[in-house]
Design a protein around this motif. Sequence first.
Motif, mmCIF file in Angstrom:
data_model
loop_
_atom_site.group_PDB
_atom_site.id
_atom_site.type_symbol
_atom_site.label_atom_id
_atom_site.label_comp_id
_atom_site.label_asym_id
_atom_site.label_seq_id
_atom_site.Cartn_x
_atom_site.Cartn_y
_atom_site.Cartn_z
ATOM 1 N N MET A 1 113.566 -32.948 15.127
ATOM 2 C CA MET A 1 112.763 -34.063 15.638
ATOM 3 C C MET A 1 112.744 -35.182 14.591
ATOM 4 N N ASN A 2 112.962 -36.418 15.020
ATOM 5 C CA ASN A 2 112.906 -37.471 14.012
ATOM 6 C C ASN A 2 111.512 -38.128 13.972
ATOM 7 N N LEU A 3 111.312 -38.943 12.960
ATOM 8 C CA LEU A 3 109.976 -39.490 12.733
ATOM 9 C C LEU A 3 109.557 -40.454 13.840
ATOM 10 N N ARG A 4 110.539 -41.068 14.496
ATOM 11 C CA ARG A 4 110.211 -41.974 15.611
ATOM 12 C C ARG A 4 109.599 -41.181 16.775
ATOM 13 N N ASP A 8 105.827 -41.391 18.374
ATOM 14 C CA ASP A 8 105.573 -41.589 19.801
ATOM 15 C C ASP A 8 104.693 -40.473 20.386
ATOM 16 N N ILE A 9 104.972 -39.229 19.978
ATOM 17 C CA ILE A 9 104.187 -38.093 20.498
ATOM 18 C C ILE A 9 102.711 -38.241 20.106
ATOM 19 N N LEU A 10 102.477 -38.700 18.886
ATOM 20 C CA LEU A 10 101.089 -38.818 18.390
ATOM 21 C C LEU A 10 100.492 -40.197 18.675
ATOM 22 N N ASP A 11 101.299 -41.064 19.256
ATOM 23 C CA ASP A 11 100.868 -42.458 19.446
ATOM 24 C C ASP A 11 100.342 -43.017 18.119
ATOM 25 N N ALA A 12 101.114 -42.766 17.074
ATOM 26 C CA ALA A 12 100.668 -43.052 15.705
ATOM 27 C C ALA A 12 101.007 -44.481 15.284
ATOM 28 N N THR A 13 100.259 -44.955 14.315
ATOM 29 C CA THR A 13 100.550 -46.233 13.672
ATOM 30 C C THR A 13 101.346 -45.951 12.399
ATOM 31 N N VAL A 14 102.424 -46.689 12.187
ATOM 32 C CA VAL A 14 103.206 -46.517 10.954
ATOM 33 C C VAL A 14 102.666 -47.499 9.910
ATOM 34 N N PHE A 15 102.156 -46.965 8.815
ATOM 35 C CA PHE A 15 101.586 -47.807 7.756
ATOM 36 C C PHE A 15 102.637 -48.259 6.751
ATOM 37 N N CYS A 16 103.615 -47.395 6.485
ATOM 38 C CA CYS A 16 104.734 -47.825 5.640
ATOM 39 C C CYS A 16 105.946 -46.951 5.933
ATOM 40 N N GLY A 17 107.130 -47.504 5.675
ATOM 41 C CA GLY A 17 108.364 -46.776 5.929
ATOM 42 C C GLY A 17 108.921 -46.987 7.330
ATOM 43 N N GLU A 18 108.553 -48.097 7.931
ATOM 44 C CA GLU A 18 108.984 -48.421 9.303
ATOM 45 C C GLU A 18 110.506 -48.306 9.476
ATOM 46 N N ASN A 19 111.240 -48.579 8.413
ATOM 47 C CA ASN A 19 112.706 -48.561 8.511
ATOM 48 C C ASN A 19 113.326 -47.176 8.324
ATOM 49 N N SER A 20 112.490 -46.181 8.138
ATOM 50 C CA SER A 20 113.026 -44.838 7.852
ATOM 51 C C SER A 20 112.697 -43.840 8.955
ATOM 52 N N LEU A 21 112.464 -44.334 10.172
ATOM 53 C CA LEU A 21 112.006 -43.445 11.245
ATOM 54 C C LEU A 21 113.128 -42.605 11.853
ATOM 55 N N ASP A 22 114.358 -42.829 11.415
ATOM 56 C CA ASP A 22 115.455 -41.987 11.896
ATOM 57 C C ASP A 22 115.520 -40.649 11.172
ATOM 58 N N ARG A 23 114.748 -40.507 10.144
ATOM 59 C CA ARG A 23 114.790 -39.253 9.377
ATOM 60 C C ARG A 23 114.381 -38.067 10.233
ATOM 61 N N GLU A 24 115.102 -36.966 10.047
ATOM 62 C CA GLU A 24 114.836 -35.743 10.800
ATOM 63 C C GLU A 24 113.926 -34.818 9.998
ATOM 64 N N ILE A 89 108.249 -42.394 0.888
ATOM 65 C CA ILE A 89 107.587 -41.495 1.837
ATOM 66 C C ILE A 89 106.994 -42.348 2.970
ATOM 67 N N VAL A 90 107.300 -41.955 4.194
ATOM 68 C CA VAL A 90 106.754 -42.658 5.369
ATOM 69 C C VAL A 90 105.294 -42.222 5.571
ATOM 70 N N VAL A 91 104.415 -43.180 5.851
ATOM 71 C CA VAL A 91 103.002 -42.849 6.105
ATOM 72 C C VAL A 91 102.596 -43.354 7.485
ATOM 73 N N MET A 92 102.021 -42.442 8.283
ATOM 74 C CA MET A 92 101.508 -42.804 9.612
ATOM 75 C C MET A 92 100.057 -42.368 9.724
ATOM 76 N N GLY A 93 99.402 -42.890 10.751
ATOM 77 C CA GLY A 93 98.049 -42.444 11.065
ATOM 78 C C GLY A 93 97.913 -42.260 12.563
ATOM 79 N N CYS A 94 97.179 -41.217 12.966
ATOM 80 C CA CYS A 94 96.931 -41.022 14.395
ATOM 81 C C CYS A 94 95.441 -40.772 14.610
ATOM 82 N N LYS A 95 95.013 -40.884 15.851
ATOM 83 C CA LYS A 95 93.586 -40.768 16.150
ATOM 84 C C LYS A 95 93.161 -39.314 16.392
#
Lengths: 113, 139
Positions: A1-4, A8-24, A89-95
């Motif tokens: 599963m990649n970070l994108r 999407d599954i978590l409906d998360a906000t990406v705080f940093c690392g937007e360009n690295s969402l292809d990482r598996e 390191i990519v950082v996201m947040g979800c509710k």
Amino acid sequence: MNLREIRDILDATVFCGENSLDREVKSACASDFMSDVLAFVKNQGLLLTGMVNPQVVRTAEMMDMCCIVFVRGKQPDEVILQMARERDIVVMGCKQRLFIACGLLYSKGLAGE
Amino acid sequence: MSEVKLTYQVDGGDLVQAGEASSKMKMTLKKLGMPAEAIRKAAICMYEGEINMVIHADGGRVEVEVGLDKIVIRLIDHGPGIPDVDKAMEEGFTTAGAAARNLGFGAGMGLPNMKRYSDDMEVDTIVGVGTTVTMRVDC
């Protein structure tokens, strides 16, 4: 599963690392206790936690994890985000609460081990 | 590569920022081309040790020797010492306070984790004088 997909599954906000969402990532770990993360994780690439402080970034760094998801709507400050950027390191947040966030990812095929 | 010696000072005052020395060591080990698994093990060992130093001993010094086939990490502090090392090695036993727990530590996993990830670990401690923890990670 990649970070994108995780975003999407978590409906998360990406705080940093937007360009690295292809990482598996093949598996994930969830805990508020960083010592537990350090004790039981092997090759998980993703850390889910409700703990928000710089030691979360350090723990992910030591474990070679590529993404942190802060749950329960927690908001990392700029110090944390800057540390994450420096360590790529990519950082996201979800509710969602931790349990729900884990359940969603697990049900979509992300393993715990 | 001949043996490389690294030294880090660990500031005792700031638990939030603790881990800086471990982070630097990890970057240096990567630059030296050490194996990834050994780097991760050494980084976790030193990180837990560094957190312990800040929680319990007001900081200290870390000496790291990097050889071809092993990484030796020596954590030296002048803190209160450990009265019962066997007890301290038990998972879940802790004397850490709320400040550590608020950051996700202080769960009694530090020393057990250091033992888990090192190939050898020795604890030399004298109550009232300080503690030296020596860990070896084989490559």
